[in-house]
Design an enzyme around this catalytic site. Structure first.
Site, PDB file in Angstrom:
ATOM      1  N   HIS A   1     -10.495  -4.228  10.186  1.00 16.28           N
ATOM      2  CA  HIS A   1     -10.715  -3.775   8.821  1.00 16.28           C
ATOM      3  C   HIS A   1     -11.744  -2.644   8.729  1.00 16.28           C
ATOM      4  O   HIS A   1     -11.940  -2.089   7.646  1.00 16.28           O
ATOM      5  CB  HIS A   1     -11.193  -4.940   7.946  1.00 16.28           C
ATOM      6  CG  HIS A   1     -10.118  -5.925   7.599  1.00 16.28           C
ATOM      7  ND1 HIS A   1      -9.311  -6.513   8.550  1.00 16.28           N
ATOM      8  CD2 HIS A   1      -9.714  -6.418   6.393  1.00 16.28           C
ATOM      9  CE1 HIS A   1      -8.461  -7.335   7.949  1.00 16.28           C
ATOM     10  NE2 HIS A   1      -8.682  -7.291   6.646  1.00 16.28           N
TER      11      HIS A   1
ATOM     12  N   GLU B   1       0.810  -1.217   0.000  1.00 16.69           N
ATOM     13  CA  GLU B   1       0.000   0.000   0.000  1.00 16.69           C
ATOM     14  C   GLU B   1       0.849   1.276   0.000  1.00 16.69           C
ATOM     15  O   GLU B   1       0.568   2.228  -0.737  1.00 16.69           O
ATOM     16  CB  GLU B   1      -0.943   0.021   1.208  1.00 16.69           C
ATOM     17  CG  GLU B   1      -2.017  -1.028   1.182  1.00 16.69           C
ATOM     18  CD  GLU B   1      -1.593  -2.354   1.803  1.00 16.69           C
ATOM     19  OE1 GLU B   1      -2.428  -3.273   1.900  1.00 16.69           O
ATOM     20  OE2 GLU B   1      -0.410  -2.461   2.204  1.00 16.69           O
TER      21      GLU B   1
END
Length: 680
Positions: A489, A427
């Site tokens: 998450h 990422e």
């Protein structure tokens, strides 16, 4: 792992006197500027001066008169704390950076800030300082060069043909982003990327062998790089031989490991951490001048040295030669030449606005209730064929982020001309690479992951905003609404903190229509990055009048109203807009006068004129409720102390989305109750 070479500052080793004199000009300017500012990092510029002299005088293809020339080589100083190295090079080779600006190093309003900053100084390709990110930017630039060449070059017409060079230090390699970016660079076989590792064995805390004992050559060989180890960074012939070897190998990026002495020439401080991040001191500067044989006063550069450094004539000739090649290309491929020029100038196709409006109207007419991530993919399928400059990607979540569209072709070593990058689980690397792609020009990059994992990439987002680059960060699974994956998450604070980044435009659309508009506005925004925040769960289509549809672009607008002056206003974003509309219906049926404001982009709304903002959120209506599945504190500036926020100030739970929304109070009934409580 670093092995410190013998000091050559007394003149030992294989020294080309003329080259050493040119390199000493960098050393003198660097130590003088840092000394005058009493702030900065003289050690790296003094240590890397000999390497820079070889690269810039013998290899770097650039034109000081035109820093934006499309086919110039890109040079990145990833160890940006050594900024006086770059400023010295730009000044000496003939860029519009006068000596007066070097004297103003690190001062307010100067062209020579403490770390290189894109847009401040002609010739600075990217903002560096946060270690490792410049290296990742360079990977992005090399990817852009490779992909542009694959899309535009034709037999006997190579209009895209340049290298990306990057200087880096131990700190860059210790940062985790170096692994993410360099692993991908090796996989892609970026043969025109050449990195110079300043292996001086010193960082701010001292000798790095106390905390950094990696075998760097083997590490990079494992990535698939071509590695040239143990190059004497103070021997011009050795450096030149290494560069020659790196340039000959075209199927792998190259790492040249240059062993140097930090602070080269400072007799009492070279090779020590004391010259890393502080001025040398007047006595040491004088001693260094004597050691180096540099007899000139502070900031004084003899004409012969300027002549030895000047790149103006050869730069102008190089660009002139390229212009002739491009004229031949234009004659053979006029449409491609026009497209190349448009893309390198950062302009969208002339008919894009018309096309985008047609897609918006079509989406509004379809009135589909779908997840906004699906609406995002639909938008890509509609826009993609019109925008060949799109360079997409995802951090191993394409099937969840829905970033692949029908015209996507993967970029690979074998097929470089694609328009989609499979970044893998990287990422931070992905985000900084996208910054490099945008800086190179020719592409508008977008890349995706879950909103929660924007945390991995946060500093690259900040750098995109700082550099005002058109980079599109796509984040799906935007709240507790993602459901069973649970609090690891489920974003809570991320929306608010992304909005806090100066210059970052954050869109969280409530349905398919707002999703298309969010993409349109992000693509049309040429002076900064955007975050596009999409849901996993389905969102209800909201009906809009033609006038209301136009107002979506203003960031916040009246979606549902009441006759006369409202008693209360509900402000909502994303999936919570549907809940707000249900609450509005029940409150209206109960005789209450309530307005619903959809606010997909708070920053854009805040930038509207005062009259418009007052028309949407009149000061006379103080009873306000904000609804968003995120932290509540952000919304206080809109609802005030007398208002209320239906939000979440704790981490989520693992459960189906509908149960989580009910558990945390994201229901029409609870929103309606909250409004009524304010009206009592």
């Amino acid at each position: 792992m670093s092995v410190k070479p013998e000091s050559h500052s007394k003149g030992g080793g294989q020294v080309d006197a003329r080259r050493r004199e040119l390199a000493n000009a960098i050393r003198a300017l660097s130590m003088d500027a840092v000394q005058k500012a009493n702030s900065g990092h003289p050690g790296a510029p003094m240590g890397m001066a000999d390497i820079a002299e070889v690269l810039w005088n013998d290899y770097l293809k650039h034109n000081p008169a035109n820093p934006a020339w499309a086919d110039r080589d890109r040079f990145v100083l990833s160890n940006g704390h050594g900024s006086m190295l770059l400023y010295s090079l730009l000044h000496l080779t003939g860029y519009a950076l006068p000596i007066e600006e070097l004297k103003r190093f690190r001062q307010m309003g100067s062209m020579t800030p403490g770390h290189p900053e894109y847009g401040y100084t002609p010739g600075v390709e990217t903002t560096t300082g946060p270690l490792g990110q410049g290296l990742a930017n360079a990977v992005g630039m090399a990817i852009a060069e490779r992909a542009l060449a694959g899309q535009f070059n034709k037999p006997k017409h190579a209009i895209v043909d340049h290298h990306t060079y990057v200087f880096l230090g131990d700190g860059c390699l210790m940062e985790g982003i170096s692994h993410e970016a360099c692993s991908l660079a090796g996989h892609l076989g970026l043969g025109k990327l050449i990195a110079f590792y300043d292996d001086n064995g010193i960082s701010i805390d001292g000798e790095v062998h106390g905390w950094f004992t990696d075998d760097t050559p083997k590490r990079f060989e494992a990535y698939g790089w071509h590695v040239i180890p143990r190059v004497d960074g103070h021997d011009a012939k050795a450096v030149k031989a290494a560069v020659e070897a790196a340039r000959k190998l075209t199927d792998k990026p190259s790492l040249i490991c240059c062993q140097t002495v930090i602070g080269f020439g400072a007799p009492n401080k070279e090779g020590k951490e004391s010259c890393h991040g502080a001025a040398l001191g007047d006595k040491e500067v004088a001693a260094a001048r004597e050691r180096l044989g540099w007899t000139h006063a502070a900031f004084e550069i003899p004409d012969a040295i300027y002549k030895g450094w000047s790149a103006r004539d050869r730069g102008a000739e190089a660009e002139k030669t390229w212009n002739r090649r491009f004229d031949e290309y234009r004659a053979a491929y006029p449409a491609l030449a026009s497209e190349f020029t448009r893309r390198m100038q950062g302009e969208l196709p002339s008919d894009f606005a018309r096309h985008a409006d047609a897609v918006i109207q079509e989406t509004n007419a379809k009135a589909a209730s779908i997840a906004s991530r699906n609406a995002s993919q639909n938008t890509l399928n509609a826009f993609g064929p019109q925008l060949p400059e799109l360079m997409g990607g995802s951090a191993d979540l394409a099937g969840s982020n829905l970033t692949l569209w029908s015209g996507c072709k993967g970029v690979s070593a074998e097929h470089p001309g694609g328009n989609y990058l499979y970044y893998g689980v990287r990422e931070f690397g992905m985000s900084a690479i996208m910054n490099g792609i945008a800086l190179h020009k020719g592409f508008v990059p977008y890349g995706a992951t879950f909103l929660m994992f924007s945390e991995y990439a946060r500093n690259a987002l900040r750098m995109a905003a700082l550099m005002k680059q058109r980079v599109l960060f796509v984040y799906t699974h935007d709240s507790i609404g993602l459901g069973e994956d649970g609090p690891t998450h489920q974003p809570v604070e991320q929306l608010a903190t992304l909005r806090m980044i100066p210059g970052m435009s954050v869109w969280r659309p409530s349905d398919a229509v707002e999703s298309v508009i969010a993409w349109t506005e992000a693509l049309c925004r040429a002076d900064g990055p955007s975050c596009l925040i999409f849901s996993r769960q389905k969102l209800t289509h909201q009906a809009r009048s033609p006038e209301t549809l136009k107002q979506v672009r203003r960031g916040g607008y009246i979606l549902a109203d009441t006759a006369g002056t409202p008693e209360a206003i509900i402000i909502a974003t994303g999936s919570e807009v549907g809940i707000a509309m249900e609450a509005h219906k029940s409150l209206t049926e109960g005789g209450r006068r309530v307005r619903v404001v959809s606010m997909p982009n708070t920053g854009v709304f805040d930038a509207q004129d005062q009259a418009y903002r007052e028309s949407v959120l009149p000061k006379t209506v103080g009873k306000r409720v904000a609804v968003e599945a995120g932290i509540t504190s952000f919304w206080r500036k809109y609802v005030g102390l007398d208002g209320a926020v239906v939000g979440i100030d704790r981490f989520g739970e693992s459960a189906p989305a509908e149960l989580l929304f009910e558990h945390f109070g994201f229901t029409a009934a609870h929103v309606a109750e909250t409004v009524l409580s304010l009206l009592k």
